[in-house]
Design an enzyme around this catalytic site. Structure first.
Site, PDB file in Angstrom:
ATOM      1  N   ARG A   2       0.874  -1.153   0.000  1.00  0.00           N
ATOM      2  CA  ARG A   2       0.000   0.000   0.000  1.00  0.00           C
ATOM      3  C   ARG A   2       0.923   1.217   0.000  1.00  0.00           C
ATOM      4  O   ARG A   2       0.824   2.109   0.785  1.00  0.00           O
ATOM      5  CB  ARG A   2      -0.879   0.036   1.242  1.00  0.00           C
ATOM      6  N   HIS A 296       3.501  -9.958  -3.889  1.00  0.00           N
ATOM      7  CA  HIS A 296       4.302  -9.931  -2.657  1.00  0.00           C
ATOM      8  C   HIS A 296       4.749 -11.340  -2.270  1.00  0.00           C
ATOM      9  O   HIS A 296       4.737 -11.706  -1.095  1.00  0.00           O
ATOM     10  CB  HIS A 296       3.509  -9.290  -1.519  1.00  0.00           C
ATOM     11  N   ASP A 362      -3.273  -7.364  -2.728  1.00  0.00           N
ATOM     12  CA  ASP A 362      -2.909  -5.999  -3.120  1.00  0.00           C
ATOM     13  C   ASP A 362      -1.710  -5.973  -4.071  1.00  0.00           C
ATOM     14  O   ASP A 362      -0.903  -6.891  -4.113  1.00  0.00           O
ATOM     15  CB  ASP A 362      -2.565  -5.175  -1.875  1.00  0.00           C
ATOM     16  N   GLU A 363      -1.609  -4.876  -4.785  1.00  0.00           N
ATOM     17  CA  GLU A 363      -0.444  -4.531  -5.595  1.00  0.00           C
ATOM     18  C   GLU A 363       0.066  -5.695  -6.451  1.00  0.00           C
ATOM     19  O   GLU A 363       1.264  -5.931  -6.567  1.00  0.00           O
ATOM     20  CB  GLU A 363       0.673  -3.992  -4.695  1.00  0.00           C
ATOM     21  N   SER A 364      -0.853  -6.415  -7.048  1.00  0.00           N
ATOM     22  CA  SER A 364      -0.477  -7.525  -7.934  1.00  0.00           C
ATOM     23  C   SER A 364      -0.268  -6.984  -9.345  1.00  0.00           C
ATOM     24  O   SER A 364      -1.039  -7.271 -10.276  1.00  0.00           O
ATOM     25  CB  SER A 364      -1.556  -8.607  -7.899  1.00  0.00           C
TER      26      SER A 364
END
Length: 564
Positions: A2, A296, A362-364
Site C-alpha cells: 500500500r 508480494h 494488493d499490488e499484484s
C-alpha cells in the site's frame, strides 16, 4: 505495501531536536469531553463517564483483594493481579466469589439477559470473535467503598480493567517502588462503556524485518491497554516468509532467511505462533494472520521453482519495491499452485482460533487483470474452504466471485481515490463488510512532521501517503465519511497498520506507533461525534508516565502538553 513504490524511551528520542519523553502525567483531570464530563486520562474515551469529586477515592492498599465472580472472571483477575503486584509490591490475593470490602476490587461476569448469556459464551472463547460490542461492554464503579467492574462476558471485564489501570497511578504499570503510606488512589467515578466497532486492530509487519516472539508479545501488551482487540500479523512478503508450513518446509528454510537490507531473517515455528495466539487470547485480542497473495510472493517463489511460470526460482529479495512478483496463473502450474494454496491456508487456519484469514490481494502488478481475477478465485476459495472468513486489501474487490461475506480492507486516503471506491463497495455488494485503514491517517509508518532521527542516527518511516502524518490528522477522520455509500453497518472496524521497511526492532516500531495509535484506538471504540482535539491531546499526555513505567517507547510529538 500500500506504498506505490517504493532503545529505550529517551535514547530513541530525536537527537536533532533534543526532545525528551515526558516523565510524569498531567496533574488532575483534563477538560470536558464531547459529553461534558472530565475524563482523567482514559483512552479511548468511554461512552459515559461521571467523576464524583466530592466522594472519597478508591484506595488500593496492602489489604486489597481481587474478587472474581462468574465464568471467566478468575483469568481476568489473575492478569490484573499480576500487573498490580508488580507495581505495588502488594500480595493482592485473587478470591473466588464473595462480597467485596472497601479496599477490594470486584470483577463480576453477570449474565442478566439472553443476549448477555450469548455474549458471555462468545467472550469465554478468547481466540474467537467476541460476540460484538455486547461482549466488550462493561461498567466500572470506583469510590471509598471499593472498586467494581461488571460485564456480560470476560472480554468486557478485561476492557474494564484497562480503564481501571488508567485511573490508578501510573507507577502501578511498572515495577514496585516505595508504596504511598495511604495506598494508591483512584478518583471516585462511574464508567458505562462499550465499543463502537467490533474490529479494532493493529497490524504488525514482521515480513520486511522479523520481530522475535517476545517483541510481538510486548506489542500485544501495549495495544491491549488501548482496548484494541485484533493483532493483524503480516507474515509473508517479497522479503521474507515468517511462519513454518510443514508441507512446504523451504518457505522458511529459504524464504525465512532474508529481510530488507540484508538484516536478520527468522521465522516462527508453529509453537512460537501458538505462544503469540495464546498471549493475545488471554488479553482478548484475536490474531489475524496474513499470507499475502498472489503478489508480494518473492520469498515463496525463491523457495520453490515450481511456483514460477518459467520453473526458475528468482533470487531472494532485500529491497523495498513492490508489484514485481506473483504466483503463476498458467494451467501448466495449476497443480502446484493450487496444492500450495490449499496446504498453506489449511495449516495457517489450523493454528488460528480466530474467525479471519487475511489473504492480501494488493499490488499484484505483475499479473494481467484476467490472471489476477483467476488467481483471486482460487486463493479465496482455498481460504474459505478452511471455514475462515477471508479478508483482503481493497483491490480484491475486483473479483465479483468472492466467497460471500469476504471482508475488504480499505487502504486508500481519507479523501478516497476514485478507483478505490467501487473496489471497496464490491465487498459490501457481495455480503461483506469493510475495515478502514486510510493510509494518510492510520498508517503508523508514515514519517513524523519534524522527521526526527533516533539516537542511532536513523530516520524512520516513509512519506508516500501524502506526506508525514500528525497526531491531529490521525485523530481527525470519521470512518463513515470516507467511502461514498458505505454506511455504519457496513463497517466492521478500523485498523492501524505499521510496515517495517525502515524499522528493525520493537523499540523502533513503538517509536513510530506511539502516540499515533491512540487516535485509531479512540476512533474505533468511542462514540461517533465531534472530537475535542485539545481534550484528546491532554489524555495522550497523561499516558506518558504509564508508557515510561511499562517500558513502551514513544515519540513526544509537538502539540501534546507533555509534563516536564
Amino acid at each position: 505495501m500500500r506504498r506505490r513504490t517504493r532503545t529505550t524511551r529517551a535514547r530513541l528520542m530525536a537527537a536533532a531536536t533534543g526532545l525528551l519523553v515526558a516523565a510524569s502525567a498531567l496533574a488532575g483531570c483534563t477538560g470536558p469531553d464531547q459529553n461534558g464530563d472530565a475524563v482523567p486520562g482514559i483512552i479511548p474515551a468511554p461512552t459515559a463517564f461521571e467523576l464524583r469529586e466530592a466522594d472519597e477515592p478508591f484506595r488500593l492498599t496492602p489489604d486489597s483483594r481481587i474478587i472474581a465472580d462468574g465464568p471467566g472472571a478468575a483469568d481476568v483477575a489473575a492478569l490484573l493481579a499480576e500487573t498490580l503486584r508488580a507495581g505495588s509490591g502488594y500480595e493482592l490475593p485473587v478470591v473466588e466469589g464473595g462480597a467485596g470490602e472497601a479496599a477490594d476490587l470486584v470483577l463480576a461476569v453477570r449474565e442478566t439477559t439472553a443476549e448477555g448469556a450469548d455474549a458471555a459464551a462468545a467472550g469465554l472463547d478468547a481466540g474467537a470473535a467476541f460476540g460484538g460490542p455486547d461482549a466488550e461492554a462493561y461498567t466500572l464503579e470506583l469510590g471509598g467503598s471499593g472498586a467494581r467492574i461488571d460485564a456480560a462476558a470476560p472480554a468486557g471485564l478485561f476492557r474494564g480493567t484497562r480503564s481501571l489501570l488508567q485511573l490508578l497511578p501510573a507507577e502501578l504499570s511498572g515495577s514496585a517502588g516505595a508504596a504511598p503510606a495511604d495506598g494508591f488512589a483512584a478518583p471516585a467515578a462511574s464508567v458505562d462503556d462499550r465499543p463502537r466497532f467490533t474490529y479494532r486492530g493493529a497490524m504488525l509487519d514482521v515480513a520486511r524485518h522479523f520481530l522475535p516472539v517476545e517483541e510481538v508479545l510486548r506489542y500485544l501488551d501495549a495495544i491491549a491497554l488501548l482496548k484494541l482487540n485484533v493483532l493483524h500479523l503480516h507474515l509473508t512478503d517479497d522479503q521474507g516468509w515468517r511462519l513454518q508450513i510443514d508441507a512446504w518446509p523451504a518457505l522458511t528454510e529459504v524464504g525465512g532467511e532474508t529481510s530488507v537490507g540484508g538484516e536478520r531473517g527468522g521465522f516462527y515455528t508453529k509453537d512460537d505462533y501458538r505462544r503469540i495466539v495464546e498471549h493475545a487470547a488471554a488479553r482478548f485480542i484475536t490474531v489475524v494472520p496474513e499470507i499475502d497473495l498472489p503478489g508480494h510472493t518473492n520469498a515463496a517463489l525463491s523457495a520453490y521453482p515450481e511456483l514460477n511460470c518459467d520453473g526458475v526460482a528468482p533470487a531472494p529479495y532485500q529491497g523495498i519495491e513492490v508489484g514485481f512478483s506473483s504466483l503463476c496463473a498458467s494451467p501448466e502450474r495449476a497443480e502446484a499452485t493450487d496444492r500450495f494454496l490449499a496446504d498453506v491456508t489449511r495449516e495457517v487456519a489450523e493454528l488460528t482460533p480466530g474467525p479471519w484469514l487475511h489473504l492480501g490481494g494488493d499490488e499484484s502488478l505483475a499479473t494481467t487483470p484476467e490472471d489476477y481475477r483467476d488467481l483471486l478465485a482460487r486463493i479465496t476459495a482455498a481460504g474459505a474452504s478452511t471455514g475462515k472468513t477471508v479478508i483482503g486489501w481493497h483491490e480484491m474487490g475486483a473479483s465479483r466471485e468472492l466467497p460471500r461475506g469476504t471482508i475488504g480492507q480499505y487502504w486508500s486516503f481519507v479523501e478516497a481515490e476514485d478507483e478505490a471506491v467501487p473496489l471497496t463497495m464490491s465487498f459490501v455488494e457481495q455480503g461483506g463488510q469493510v475495515i478502514l485503514s486510510p493510509a494518510d491517517a492510520a498508517y503508523l509508518d508514515m514519517k513524523y512532521v519534524d522527521d526526527p532521527q533516533t539516537a542511532l542516527g536513523r530516520t524512520l518511516g516513509q512519506d508516500w501517503a501524502k506526506g508525514p502524518t500528525t497526531l491531529d490528522e490521525a485523530y481527525a477522520w470519521e470512518p463513515a465519511d470516507i467511502v461514498p455509500g458505505l454506511g455504519e453497518a457496513d463497517i466492521l472496524g478500523v485498523e492501524a497498520p505499521i510496515w517495517t521497511e525502515t524499522m528493525r526492532t520493537i523499540d523502533e516500531v513503538e517509536f513510530m506507533a506511539f502516540p499515533r495509535i491512540t487516535a485509531i484506538a479512540e476512533i474505533g471504540w468511542s462514540p461517533a461525534g465531534e472530537r475535542d482535539h485539545e481534550n484528546f491531546f491532554a489524555r495522550v499526555a497523561s499516558l506518558a508516565t504509564r508508557w515510561d513505567a511499562s517500558g513502551t517507547v514513544y515519540y513526544p510529538v509537538r502539540g501534546v502538553p507533555w509534563a516536564d
